[in-house]
Each structure stands twice: as C-alpha cells, then as structure tokens.
Write a protein that holds these residues in place. Structure first.
Motif, short mmCIF file in Angstrom:
data_model
loop_
_atom_site.label_atom_id
_atom_site.label_comp_id
_atom_site.label_asym_id
_atom_site.label_seq_id
_atom_site.Cartn_x
_atom_site.Cartn_y
_atom_site.Cartn_z
N ALA A 156 18.10 2.64 1.97
CA ALA A 156 17.21 3.75 1.27
C ALA A 156 16.91 4.84 2.48
CB ALA A 156 16.30 3.15 0.76
N ARG A 157 15.71 3.93 3.07
CA ARG A 157 15.06 5.07 4.40
C ARG A 157 16.24 6.09 4.85
NH1 ARG A 157 11.66 0.94 7.04
NH2 ARG A 157 9.66 0.67 5.08
N THR A 213 11.31 11.58 -1.96
CA THR A 213 11.64 9.82 -2.55
C THR A 213 11.16 8.83 -1.44
OG1 THR A 213 13.49 10.53 -1.28
CG2 THR A 213 14.31 11.57 -3.65
N TYR A 214 11.15 8.18 -2.50
CA TYR A 214 9.92 6.46 -2.08
C TYR A 214 10.55 5.57 -2.87
CZ TYR A 214 7.08 10.30 -0.41
OH TYR A 214 5.91 11.21 -0.62
N GLU A 215 12.18 5.56 -2.49
CA GLU A 215 12.75 4.51 -2.99
C GLU A 215 12.47 3.33 -2.12
OE1 GLU A 215 14.55 2.01 -5.60
OE2 GLU A 215 13.96 4.02 -5.55
N SER A 216 12.82 3.44 -0.66
CA SER A 216 12.19 2.46 0.47
C SER A 216 10.94 1.83 0.28
CB SER A 216 12.76 3.17 1.43
OG SER A 216 11.53 4.15 1.69
N GLU A 217 9.97 2.61 -0.15
CA GLU A 217 8.51 1.91 -0.04
C GLU A 217 8.26 1.25 -1.52
OE1 GLU A 217 4.49 1.32 0.61
OE2 GLU A 217 6.39 1.91 1.88
N ARG A 254 6.92 -2.51 -1.39
CA ARG A 254 6.88 -3.45 -1.87
C ARG A 254 7.02 -4.59 -2.64
NH1 ARG A 254 1.85 1.32 -3.13
NH2 ARG A 254 1.26 1.90 -1.24
N ALA A 255 8.05 -4.03 -3.32
CA ALA A 255 8.23 -4.84 -4.41
C ALA A 255 8.50 -6.48 -3.50
CB ALA A 255 9.91 -4.43 -4.88
N ALA A 256 9.33 -5.79 -2.01
CA ALA A 256 9.73 -7.66 -1.33
C ALA A 256 8.10 -8.26 -1.18
CB ALA A 256 9.81 -7.21 -0.21
N THR A 257 7.89 -7.73 -0.39
CA THR A 257 5.86 -7.77 -0.16
C THR A 257 5.14 -9.06 -1.54
OG1 THR A 257 5.68 -6.05 1.54
CG2 THR A 257 3.84 -7.39 0.88
N GLN A 258 5.69 -8.44 -2.68
CA GLN A 258 5.38 -8.48 -3.75
C GLN A 258 5.65 -9.70 -4.20
OE1 GLN A 258 3.53 -6.07 -6.83
NE2 GLN A 258 3.50 -7.80 -8.50
#
Length: 415
Positions: free
Chosen positions: A264-265, A272-276, A280-284
């Motif tokens: 994505a990066r 756009t911030y799809e990678s972010e 965050r979803a993975a960290t959560q």
C-alpha cells in the motif's frame, strides 16, 4: 499528592511573582492553585533510585488501571525523556506489579530481543532488533540491563512487541527462524518458498521498493507456509506447546500484513493513508491477541504513543504525557544539536518551571471534576502530534514534567 508545607510556601512565593505579571488573570490563579495541590516535585529525572517516594503519587493516579501509556515528548532526540521513561517503567514493575513492557516494534523483533537477554547475551547484541535511537542510546540500555537482571526474580519484566513489521536484524533472520520451527516438527518447507521470503530482505533495503510482482510472490509463499500450520497441526502439537504454536502463527500472519502494508505504501500518494489503516488494524489485532491470550491477567506498560490502545482498553488505561520547559535535543551518533526554546508564559510548562527541582508529576484527573476545568485555557506542548488547542487534560491522566531536557546520547562517547 499534596505538596509538603515548606515546599508549598516556597511555591506560593514564586507564583505570587508570576501572578503579578501582565498576563495574570483569574484563570491563571485557578491554574496555579490547582498546580499547588496536584503537582509533586521529583528528586531526580533519571534512573531507578533507592527512595521512590516522589513517584508514589502514581499509585492514586493509576488506581486499578492495568495499562499505562508513556507518551514521550518531542522526538527521539530527547535523552531526558528516555531517562524519565526508564525510571517510570522500573517503578511500575517493582512497586505496582506491571509485568509486561510493550515496545512499538514487531512481535518477532521483541521476541528475539527477549530470548537473547534471557540467554545471557550482551545488551548491545540483544538490542539489535530495536530502532537505532533506542539500541544506541545510553539512556535506554539501562532498562534492558534491568530487564535482564529481572529474569532471576519471581516476577521478571517481560518485553513484547505488537507491530506488524520486520525491520533491522529481524528481517534477515525470520525466514530461517520459521523454517527451523516448522522442520523441527517433521514439516518439510518447500525450499522455493523460503528463498522467496529470504529475497524480501535483500536490496533494495525497503520492502516497498521491490517490484509488486516480487512482493506478491512472497505473499503467496507466506500463505502456503500458513497452510502448513493447519495441515501439520498434529505434528506441531507433538513438538511444541500450544502457546508457542500460537506465537509462531501470529508472527507469520504479521509478515503477510507487513507485505500488504508495504504494498500500500508503494502505491499511495501523500493524500491517501491505506497503509496506515492496515498498520493500525494489525496493531490493534495484535494487542487484543496478546492481552486476551498469552499475557492475560497481567498489567502492561506501553512504550510510546498507542492510539490503538485507547480503543481497546478504555477506562482501564492511564496515559502519562512527557513535557519540558527548555533544553537541547540530539540523536545518538549524530553531531547535530537543536535548542528547545523556553515555553511561553501562560503554558503549563511555564507554570511548572517555577517550581523547585528538575521536574515534577502533575495529576490531571481531578481537573476533570472541576467546573470550569482550571486548566481549560492553559496550553501544553506535550508532543508535536498533539495540538495545543486540544483539551489535553482529557487526553492525559498525568504529566511527567522535565525542566531542562538534554540530547539522546550514544553508548559510545560522542566527540
């Protein structure tokens, strides 16, 4: 914790001068009075000390919370903040039974570091999977020394990571680590799949800079290895504990997430911030897995800013922000130094600067019970990620104030 009588007299005298200045107002008086009742002077910013009484106000601030977020001030160029963070971590571990320190690194990276420390390897060698601003810092490495010594105690300080990433030395070791894990259970890992994973860590340095086709081939190889966990479940259970299998499984899942994040990066623009979102979803997910699974029932300290933790833990988390009045900044092994200008009059840093000592802890929780909030119009520069216009008293439960910061110096003496 209320200030001692003598200290209160001294502070009152200092603040009388402050309130005589042109910017003084009824709100300033209210803020100053709040500070008198809720600020505790620190005897030292740096390091564990035999007498920890000056940190005891943390017990009432934290209460029954099971997660502490240490929101560092400014940037990685602040050695004083790292000294303060190390002092808090050791206090929370020894005095309040916080057993798990969560670093903002990958699960495999932190796992490799902890194994090395447990096996008695040198601190510098064990820290190779951390970012350079930590592994090269003379302010941070004492924490690793403390953790290594704690493995001899009944309740050691455990260190984990929750990010979906493979950086530094870890990215060159993971493929062989995973292969050894699977093959030890009589699982034959296809050589071409290992080769594909290994090739992710050759030049170019960043995964986002390899071709999209290469990334997708490696992702497919990782998915095939993920299937082995299911197909060879019986063999794995004969060889390993369920907790070890779960750990290895989620580390592989994070490799797949990391490939997706870097893909994505490579494609997104600055708008756009799809990678972010993926990160965050993975960290959560990792945080939820860790706190509900292998470390269930334990108490956690988060090193750095963790927006995902607020969503997961809610009222069970306490956030301590670091802030400073003035000083110098600089990163390890870099000659550049910058000056942190003195905080402006009317800020919480300017008020705290007038108190004696190298710093203080300010309890913010009582401010929320006042109407109006005595600190509502007082700004703070806790971090460049927090706008001064935001109500920072709602975001943080306490401040760790440092009167004068100093650079984050390297282990080796700098010229």
């Amino acid at each position: 914790m209320m200030l001692t009588a003598f200290f209160r007299v001294v502070v009152m005298a200092l603040l009388t001068v402050t309130l005589a200045s042109p910017w003084a107002s009824a709100q300033d008086e209210s803020a100053s009075a709040y500070l008198l009742d809720n600020a505790t002077p620190l005897t030292s910013i740096a390091g564990p000390r035999a007498n920890q009484d000056d940190l005891n106000p943390l017990k009432s601030i934290i209460g029954d919370a099971v997660v502490i977020e240490l929101f560092e001030h400014g940037s990685a160029g602040d050695g004083a903040t790292y000294d303060g963070m190390v002092r808090l971590v050791t206090y929370l571990h020894r005095e309040m039974d916080f057993e798990v320190l969560i670093w903002p690194v990958g699960i495999f990276e932190a796992h490799s570091m902890e194994l090395a420390l447990r096996n008695g390897k040198s601190i510098e060698s064990s820290a190779q999977t951390l970012y350079a601003v930590w592994r090269q810092s003379r302010h941070v490495l004492p924490l690793l020394e403390y953790a290594q010594s704690s493995y001899l105690w009944p309740q050691p300080l455990l260190m984990v990571g929750t990010h979906a990433q493979y950086h530094a030395v870890a990215k060159r070791k993971y493929a062989s680590h995973l292969t050894s894990f699977l093959n030890a259970a009589a699982t034959m890992v296809p050589r071409q799949d290992v080769t594909l994973l290994d090739s992710l860590w050759t030049k170019p340095r960043r995964l986002r800079d390899v071709s999209d086709g290469h990334r997708q081939e490696a992702r497919s190889a990782a998915l095939k290895l993920q299937l082995l966990f299911r197909d060879q479940a019986f063999a794995l259970r004969q060889r390993y504990s369920q907790s070890r299998i779960a750990l290895e499984s989620i580390m592989l899942e994070n490799l797949i997430a990391f490939i997706d994040i870097e893909s994505a990066r490579a494609q997104e623009s600055t708008e756009t911030y799809e990678s972010e979102k993926l990160r965050r979803a993975a960290t959560q997910r990792n945080l939820s897995w860790m706190t509900a699974g292998p470390y269930r029932g334990r108490k956690f300290v988060l090193w750095g800013r963790w927006p995902e933790a607020q969503t997961i833990f809610g009222e069970e988390i306490r956030s301590i922000g670091f802030t400073a009045y003035t000083g110098k900044l600089g990163r390890p092994n870099r000659p550049e130094r910058s000056f942190l200008p003195p905080a402006k009059d009317g800020t919480v840093e300017a008020l705290l600067h007038r108190l004696p000592g190298p710093g203080s802890i300010l309890n913010l929780r009582p401010a929320r019970l006042h109407t109006p909030n005595p600190l509502a119009s007082v700004t703070a520069r806790i971090s460049n990620e927090i706008s001064p216009e935001l109500n920072w008293t709602d975001r943080f439960d306490a401040l760790f104030f440092i009167d004068e910061v100093y650079p984050n110096e390297s282990i080796e003496k700098e010229e």
